[in-house]
Design an enzyme around this catalytic site. Structure first.
Site, PDB file in Angstrom:
ATOM      1  N   HIS A  53       8.907  11.465  28.456  1.00 47.83           N
ATOM      2  CA  HIS A  53       8.770  12.465  29.512  1.00 47.83           C
ATOM      3  C   HIS A  53       9.612  13.696  29.208  1.00 47.83           C
ATOM      4  CE1 HIS A  53      10.130  14.130  33.481  1.00 47.83           C
ATOM      5  NE2 HIS A  53       8.821  14.175  33.635  1.00 47.83           N
ATOM      6  N   GLU A  55       7.773  15.758  26.713  1.00 47.92           N
ATOM      7  CA  GLU A  55       6.675  16.506  27.349  1.00 47.92           C
ATOM      8  C   GLU A  55       7.187  17.802  27.960  1.00 47.92           C
ATOM      9  OE1 GLU A  55       5.115  16.939  31.571  1.00 47.92           O
ATOM     10  OE2 GLU A  55       5.249  14.802  31.058  1.00 47.92           O
ATOM     11  N   HIS A  56       8.332  17.743  28.643  1.00 48.79           N
ATOM     12  CA  HIS A  56       8.920  18.955  29.212  1.00 48.79           C
ATOM     13  C   HIS A  56       9.287  19.959  28.123  1.00 48.79           C
ATOM     14  CE1 HIS A  56      10.005  18.296  33.616  1.00 48.79           C
ATOM     15  NE2 HIS A  56       9.288  17.226  33.297  1.00 48.79           N
ATOM     16  N   GLU A  61      14.392  16.307  39.042  1.00 47.55           N
ATOM     17  CA  GLU A  61      13.152  15.567  39.292  1.00 47.55           C
ATOM     18  C   GLU A  61      13.454  14.102  39.609  1.00 47.55           C
ATOM     19  OE1 GLU A  61       8.845  14.704  37.067  1.00 47.55           O
ATOM     20  OE2 GLU A  61      10.421  15.817  36.024  1.00 47.55           O
TER      21      GLU A  61
END
Length: 420
Positions: free
Chosen positions: A47, A50-51, A127
């Site tokens: 993840h 991906e950022h 997040e």
């Protein structure tokens, strides 16, 4: 509309579907690596990666990546799941090659600037904090963990904050080297697209990358159990999971039809019995989630502290009853919902693009819609009953509870009622 597929000599795949009459297209690269590919010390890095893909390449900084797509009115985004990471763009037909260039650039040429790593680390920690403050988010992470304890499939996609705080540029580069080989990537596109043009682009951009097969994740083992966190909240949050079919299982369509009939809409058993007749909740639903080698029937609802025991017991009763008296009308309705949902969704190039990538990743081909409809129509009432009966006794259930849930039945009680 015709699906076309090409595999380059190094294993990189291109799959497209031209949709006549459209003036736009969705294009992306799907990578067969997600949360379950991580080692425990890497949890959350897929993840994080991906950022970071949007934070700068050798030829574009973060702003230029965004401007390249938004200057032509397009949209760019990405997501990470437990088995896949996707990077995709929606643009007009004249900008398809631009979109392919931008997506390829962020896949192949991200530089992971240490300053940007620190900035994005802060974003991801925010997040994580937001997720932890959202009961109907965190409860599903707990349910996954209880279902698959001490396994990559049971860990959160975001990862724990302490891991995220420690990831370095070297860690990100290492994950790319390990899992972003040509055999793990699929270039999918749908809408106003030219297959041959995209194959030519892919050959020049990805064709020279050497094969580097990635390690396959360990086989998942559904365990079951319970996580109960008593906290003073307005609602008691309830989630239940049973091991179900993986997406390669022959009975995957039976599993999906059962979940729709059980809790897939306002006419479903759970909604009618627990919300409409009893008024015990605002919403309740069931869904069949599938992975490569396992799956989960998941049920979620929220209710009051006073009603949590009744809601749990009624949910279990409806599950058990679905093995005994499921009707032809219910199965026919579920079939119709599945087919309509699929066909309506596929009027969008984004949905078609997603389907192309997922079907190619699962079966290395894209089944025709006629083939899928035929399999949905082949599901029988007896097949659904038999599936439900096996579901109730196949494994110990997983239970995650959050809020004023002290009076909720235990996982052991739920197991006993299901097997009765």
């Amino acid at each position: 509309m015709t699906v076309e597929t090409t595999t380059l000599s190094n294993g990189f795949r291109i799959v497209t579907e031209n949709m006549p009459g459209l003036k736009s297209a969705t294009l992306g690269i799907w990578v067969g690596a997600g949360g379950r590919n991580e080692r425990i010390e890497q949890n959350g890095i897929a993840h994080f990666l991906e950022h970071m893909a949007f934070k700068g390449t050798k030829s574009r900084n973060a702003l230029q990546i965004a401007e390249a797509i938004e200057d032509v009115g397009g949209f760019i985004n990405a997501y990470t799941s437990r088995e896949m990471t996707a990077y995709y763009v929606r643009v007009l037909e004249n900008d398809v090659l631009l979109a392919a260039d931008v997506i390829s650039d962020i896949i192949l040429n991200s530089i992971f600037d240490p300053r940007e790593v620190e900035v994005e680390r802060g974003v991801i920690l925010q997040e994580i904090g937001q997720s932890l403050d959202t009961p109907d988010d965190v409860i599903f992470d707990w349910l996954q963990e209880v279902s698959y304890p001490d396994q990559p499939l049971g860990r959160t996609i975001l990862g724990p904050a302490e891991r995220v705080r420690g990831f370095s540029r070297k860690d990100l580069q290492g994950f790319v080297t390990e899992f972003y080989g040509p055999e793990q990537m699929i270039l999918a596109a749908a809408g106003a697209v030219d297959h041959d043009l995209l194959v030519k682009f892919a050959e020049s951009t990805f064709g020279g990358i050497a094969r580097r097969p990635a390690l396959q994740p360990a086989t998942a083992s559904f365990s079951g159990g319970e996580r109960r966190v008593v906290k003073e909240l307005e609602q008691a949050h309830f989630s239940l999971a049973l091991e179900a079919s993986g997406y390669r299982d022959p009975d995957i369509y039976t599993a999906q039809i059962h979940s729709v009939a059980l809790g897939g809409g306002m006419s479903s058993r759970l909604f009618q019995e627990i919300r409409e007749k009893r008024g015990l909740c605002y919403s309740i639903y069931a869904q069949a989630g599938a992975f490569a080698d396992t799956g989960m029937l998941t049920i979620y609802s929220g209710t009051s502290a006073a009603d949590i025991r009744d809601l749990t017991n009624l949910t279990v009763a409806e599950l058990r009853r679905s093995a005994d008296d499921m009707t032809e009308e219910e199965v026919a309705r579920a079939r119709a919902q599945m087919k309509a949902g699929m066909l309506m969704g596929l009027e969008s190039p984004s949905s078609r693009c997603e389907r192309l990538a997922r079907m190619t990743a699962i079966w290395d081909r894209v089944p025709t819609l006629e083939e899928v409809v035929e399999k949905i129509d082949a599901v029988t009432v007896q097949g659904v009953k038999d599936y439900a009966a096996a579901l109730c006794t196949r494994n110990k259930p997983a239970l995650a509870l959050y809020g004023p849930v002290a009076e909720a039945p235990s996982a052991e009680e739920v197991a006993e009622k299901l097997a009765a």
